[in-house]
Every structure is written in C-alpha cells, then in structure tokens.
Design an enzyme around this catalytic site. Structure first.
Site, PDB file in Angstrom:
ATOM      1  N   CYS A   1      35.014  29.964  21.609  1.00 22.71           N
ATOM      2  CA  CYS A   1      35.382  31.021  20.439  1.00 22.71           C
ATOM      3  C   CYS A   1      35.520  31.190  18.899  1.00 22.71           C
ATOM      4  O   CYS A   1      35.144  31.358  18.275  1.00 22.71           O
ATOM      5  CB  CYS A   1      35.946  32.440  21.284  1.00 22.71           C
ATOM      6  SG  CYS A   1      36.838  31.452  22.058  1.00 22.71           S
TER       7      CYS A   1
ATOM      8  N   HIS B   1      40.203  36.886  18.643  1.00 25.24           N
ATOM      9  CA  HIS B   1      41.225  35.904  17.721  1.00 25.24           C
ATOM     10  C   HIS B   1      41.445  35.754  16.047  1.00 25.24           C
ATOM     11  O   HIS B   1      40.368  36.411  15.202  1.00 25.24           O
ATOM     12  CB  HIS B   1      40.152  34.457  17.659  1.00 25.24           C
ATOM     13  CG  HIS B   1      40.381  33.924  19.340  1.00 25.24           C
ATOM     14  ND1 HIS B   1      41.250  34.633  20.070  1.00 25.24           N
ATOM     15  CD2 HIS B   1      39.391  32.746  19.553  1.00 25.24           C
ATOM     16  CE1 HIS B   1      40.553  33.723  21.609  1.00 25.24           C
ATOM     17  NE2 HIS B   1      40.055  33.078  21.157  1.00 25.24           N
TER      18      HIS B   1
HETATM   19  N1  LIG Z   1      36.836  33.992  26.821  1.00 24.97           N
HETATM   20  C1  LIG Z   1      37.210  33.792  26.044  1.00 24.97           C
HETATM   21  O1  LIG Z   1      37.463  33.480  25.006  1.00 24.97           O
HETATM   22  C2  LIG Z   1      35.957  32.612  26.022  1.00 24.97           C
HETATM   23  C3  LIG Z   1      35.060  32.519  25.404  1.00 24.97           C
HETATM   24  C4  LIG Z   1      34.368  31.571  25.443  1.00 24.97           C
HETATM   25  C5  LIG Z   1      34.158  30.675  26.207  1.00 24.97           C
HETATM   26  N2  LIG Z   1      34.617  31.395  27.817  1.00 24.97           N
HETATM   27  C6  LIG Z   1      34.099  30.005  28.822  1.00 24.97           C
HETATM   28  O2  LIG Z   1      33.509  31.111  29.925  1.00 24.97           O
HETATM   29  C7  LIG Z   1      33.518  31.180  30.991  1.00 24.97           C
HETATM   30  C8  LIG Z   1      34.458  32.387  31.541  1.00 24.97           C
HETATM   31  O3  LIG Z   1      35.528  32.444  30.751  1.00 24.97           O
HETATM   32  P1  LIG Z   1      36.583  34.128  31.316  1.00 24.97           P
HETATM   33  O4  LIG Z   1      37.610  34.021  30.432  1.00 24.97           O
HETATM   34  O5  LIG Z   1      35.425  34.999  31.515  1.00 24.97           O
HETATM   35  O6  LIG Z   1      37.493  34.093  32.758  1.00 24.97           O
HETATM   36  P2  LIG Z   1      37.091  34.656  33.822  1.00 24.97           P
HETATM   37  O7  LIG Z   1      37.947  36.804  33.515  1.00 24.97           O
HETATM   38  O8  LIG Z   1      38.555  33.693  35.101  1.00 24.97           O
HETATM   39  O9  LIG Z   1      36.095  34.554  34.625  1.00 24.97           O
HETATM   40  C9  LIG Z   1      35.009  34.033  35.153  1.00 24.97           C
HETATM   41  C10 LIG Z   1      33.960  33.833  36.440  1.00 24.97           C
HETATM   42  O10 LIG Z   1      33.755  32.709  36.882  1.00 24.97           O
HETATM   43  C11 LIG Z   1      33.293  32.990  37.909  1.00 24.97           C
HETATM   44  N3  LIG Z   1      33.357  31.882  39.157  1.00 24.97           N
HETATM   45  C12 LIG Z   1      33.970  30.903  38.874  1.00 24.97           C
HETATM   46  N4  LIG Z   1      34.297  30.055  39.735  1.00 24.97           N
HETATM   47  C13 LIG Z   1      33.165  30.215  40.039  1.00 24.97           C
HETATM   48  C14 LIG Z   1      32.005  29.288  40.570  1.00 24.97           C
HETATM   49  N5  LIG Z   1      32.206  28.567  41.583  1.00 24.97           N
HETATM   50  N6  LIG Z   1      30.481  29.476  41.421  1.00 24.97           N
HETATM   51  C15 LIG Z   1      29.706  31.125  40.496  1.00 24.97           C
HETATM   52  N7  LIG Z   1      31.221  31.702  39.822  1.00 24.97           N
HETATM   53  C16 LIG Z   1      32.091  31.229  40.218  1.00 24.97           C
HETATM   54  C17 LIG Z   1      34.261  33.623  38.325  1.00 24.97           C
HETATM   55  O11 LIG Z   1      34.038  34.431  39.780  1.00 24.97           O
HETATM   56  P3  LIG Z   1      35.224  34.907  41.206  1.00 24.97           P
HETATM   57  O12 LIG Z   1      35.469  35.997  40.294  1.00 24.97           O
HETATM   58  O13 LIG Z   1      34.283  35.110  42.446  1.00 24.97           O
HETATM   59  O14 LIG Z   1      36.204  33.554  40.370  1.00 24.97           O
HETATM   60  C18 LIG Z   1      34.805  35.066  37.461  1.00 24.97           C
HETATM   61  O15 LIG Z   1      33.165  35.473  37.346  1.00 24.97           O
HETATM   62  C19 LIG Z   1      34.695  29.590  30.756  1.00 24.97           C
HETATM   63  O16 LIG Z   1      34.254  28.802  30.963  1.00 24.97           O
HETATM   64  C20 LIG Z   1      35.778  29.671  29.480  1.00 24.97           C
HETATM   65  O17 LIG Z   1      35.515  28.643  28.663  1.00 24.97           O
HETATM   66  C21 LIG Z   1      35.370  31.845  27.275  1.00 24.97           C
END
Ligand SMILES: NC(=O)c1ccc[n+]([C@@H]2O[C@H](COP(=O)([O-])OP(=O)(O)OC[C@H]3O[C@@H](n4cnc5c(N)ncnc54)[C@H](OP(=O)(O)O)[C@@H]3O)[C@@H](O)[C@H]2O)c1
Length: 330
Positions: free
Chosen positions: A126, A235
């Site tokens: 990001c 950010h």
């Molecule tokens: N937040 C940001 O600004 C941002 C920006 C760019 C990239 N990212 C990337 O995007 C990803 C998610 O970030 P987030 O901020 O959305 O995190 P989050 O709010 O913690 O959400 C994580 C998601 O992944 C799911 N998950 C976890 N383990 C899984 C599995 N084994 N199989 C299928 N689904 C699974 C979770 O499902 P449950 O609800 O069932 O646990 C939830 O839907 C990360 O890789 C992060 O690095 C985030």
C-alpha cells in the site's frame, strides 16, 4: 463475470466488495471466501447477503477471477490451487510480489505488461502504490535518481485486529489482544512488519524493491523509514525526490493536477493539504506541500496521502481486474 473474494470478512476484503459494487463491475456472481472460522457467516454485496464459503467450494464454483486478501501464507498455499483450476488470481499479500515470474501491477503504470498467461498477479504494498502513482509522471518528465521517504501509516494497514487494539486502548479496555509490541494510541512506532538483518524493516525494503519492479527501472534509488501512527483514514508520506533534470515547481503541480487518479491539494495559505481524514474512503492519491528542496539541486519535497484500503489495496486490485476484463485477458 464470477468473482471470488478470498478474505471477504477482512478489512481489505470488505473494501473490495464495496469497490466492485461502486464501480459497477459486471459481477454475475460473488463468492465470498474466508477461513473455516467464518464459513457460513454472511457478508453484504449490493444490498444482498451472501454466505461465506471455504476455498474448496469456491474453486468448485469456478469463478473467472479470485481477488485474494487473506495473508501471505494463505496466498502461497491457495493461489496456485485456484490458478491450476484456470482461475486468475489477483493477490494483495506480499507472497508473490518479488517472484520474477509474477507481474507486480499498478494499472496506470505497467498494466500493459499483462497477458492471458498471467494467472497469479501481485498487487503491490500500500505505501509503495501511492508513492509510485505520483512518481511515475514526474519520472517520465524529469527522470528520478533518488527518493527519501518517511511514512506515517494507518493502523488499518495491519488489519481488523489492529483497529480493535487502537480503540480498546482509547476506551481504556484491556479485553483485546495486542497486535503491536507497544501501545499504539497516543504513540508512534518506527516499526512496520519484521526487522531484517540490514536494520531495515520488511515494509521499508518493500518500498525499495517494489518501486523498481513496478516502474521497470532498477536505477531508481529509494531509502525509506516506515512508521505506524494512531490514525485510521490512510497512509501519509513525506517524500524527497532528486531528479536527473531540473524542474519548475508550478509545472510539477500542473503535471500532477492533470493526472488521472491524483488530486492536487496544495494551498497552504488556506490550510489546504492532504490529510488521512479526508482521503478516507476515496480512490484517489492526494498530493500537496510541493516545494523545492533548497539544500541540493533538482530536488523536491512533497506530502502524499491515500486510503491504504482503497488505492493501496482494494481499488488497485479491482482496477487490475477491470484491465484484464477490458482486454479479454480473463
Ligand atoms: N490493510 C491494508 O491496508 C492492506 C493493504 C495492502 C495489502 N494488505 C494485505 O491484505 C491481506 C489482508 O489484510 P486485512 O487488513 O484485510 O487483514 P484482516 O482484516 O485481518 O483480514 C484477513 C482476512 O483473511 C482471511 N483469512 C485468514 N486466513 C485464511 C485462510 N486460511 N483461508 C481463507 N481466508 C483466510 C480472514 O478470514 P477470517 O475472518 O475467517 O479470519 C479475513 O477475511 C494481508 O495479506 C495484507 O498484507 C493489506
């Protein structure tokens, strides 16, 4: 088009559902996917409720494309399974970004490199996305030599659990597990992702390496300090850019003001400059505080803000899918 959203119950996944709806992407069927913990839960898309399924069922439903935001280890394990079933994956995690066989795409910069052979496509970090969106038109005009960036990053970048930590601390509650090693409310952590042997964090090295890969130019030198602050809207980045060639500050402002996806907010006398509170929920990258660095030639300072869940993740991923669909690559 059948679209699976893997990580649909997370912060980025929720935003992907919103962005798909807002941009009226031609979805014929939405398939929300999450971990076993969430199978059977409901998520909303365009005012209707959809039941979360596991990854096996999702593959059987044969979506055309799967947008992943479920963490690096999930992507490493599941993205090849989706790809093997002929489903194009656009992945938000860091799992595939620096794999030389995978494309790392910011559509306005390098989508032209995509082909129908690309079955796993990486969405960049990001903090990198919002910086390169602004750097790209300036690089074309003045050629960038070196960038020094310091970030002020939102807790939403760490996911749902981090937002819960911030608000629990603010409300004086201790019933929420901490995801940061220190208090985040009323604090600043010079630490994002893990520390590496060279003393930098992994987030800092993502900005260094992903910038070169996206901009297709290994000569661009980037040095970064990435910092977490107790905000949620997006950010912010203080960016110092040294060019090969000289520039005119007003011309730089004009170039950025005329670029699609960038909004110039640069009227300091009237207190107009980008802030995360205003970027929150928006798809654009905001830039302001543009001024010459008076300490060395051909160098400029600026302040760049974007919602990390939007252009930094969901919007960029959906734009990749739109590009693939428009060019018959899926
Ligand atoms: N937040 C940001 O600004 C941002 C920006 C760019 C990239 N990212 C990337 O995007 C990803 C998610 O970030 P987030 O901020 O959305 O995190 P989050 O709010 O913690 O959400 C994580 C998601 O992944 C799911 N998950 C976890 N383990 C899984 C599995 N084994 N199989 C299928 N689904 C699974 C979770 O499902 P449950 O609800 O069932 O646990 C939830 O839907 C990360 O890789 C992060 O690095 C985030």
């Amino acid at each position: 088009m059948k679209v699976a959203v893997v990580g649909a119950t997370g912060l980025v996944g929720g935003e992907i559902l919103k962005v798909l709806a807002e941009r009226n992407f031609p979805v014929t069927e939405i398939i929300p996917v999450a971990s076993e913990r969430s199978v059977g839960k409901q998520v909303e898309f365009k005012g209707k409720q959809y039941t979360v399924v596991g990854f096996d069922d999702a593959i059987k439903m044969q979506p055309n494309v799967a947008i992943f935001s479920a963490g690096g280890s999930t992507s490493l394990e599941l993205a090849p399974k989706f790809a093997a079933a002929g489903i194009t994956v656009v992945d938000n995690s860091s799992a595939w970004r620096m794999d030389p066989t995978k494309k790392l795409v910011v559509p306005e910069i390098n989508a032209f490199t995509l082909t129908s052979e690309d079955k796993i496509i990486a969405n960049p970090n990001c903090s990198t996305i919002q910086m390169v969106v602004v750097m790209n038109p300036l690089h074309k005009k003045y050629k960038i030599k070196r960038v020094v960036v310091s970030t002020y990053q939102s807790v939403t970048g760490t996911g749902k659990a981090a937002v819960d930590q911030l608000f629990a601390e603010r409300e004086g509650r201790t019933d929420v597990p901490a995801v940061y090693p220190h208090k985040i409310d009323l604090n600043v952590l010079p630490h994002i992702d893990v520390f590496l042997d060279n003393g930098y964090t992994k987030e800092e090295m993502k900005m260094v390496n992903e910038t070169k890969k996206i901009m297709l130019d290994d000569s661009i030198a980037v040095t970064a300090t990435t910092v977490r602050i107790p905000t949620i809207g997006g950010h912010s980045e203080a960016v110092n850019i040294e060019f090969e060639n000289d520039f005119d500050v007003e011309e730089v402002k004009n170039i950025l003001a005329n670029e699609e996806g960038i909004i110039l907010q640069d009227d300091p006398k009237n207190f107009v400059y980008p802030m995360p509170i205003n970027a929150h929920g928006k798809d654009e990258v905001f830039v302001g505080r543009i001024r010459r660095d008076e300490t060395q030639p051909n160098t400029i300072n600026m302040w760049i803000v974007a919602d990390n869940l939007r252009k930094g993740a969901a919007t960029n991923a959906v734009q990749i899918v739109e590009y693939l669909a428009k060019n018959n690559l899926i």
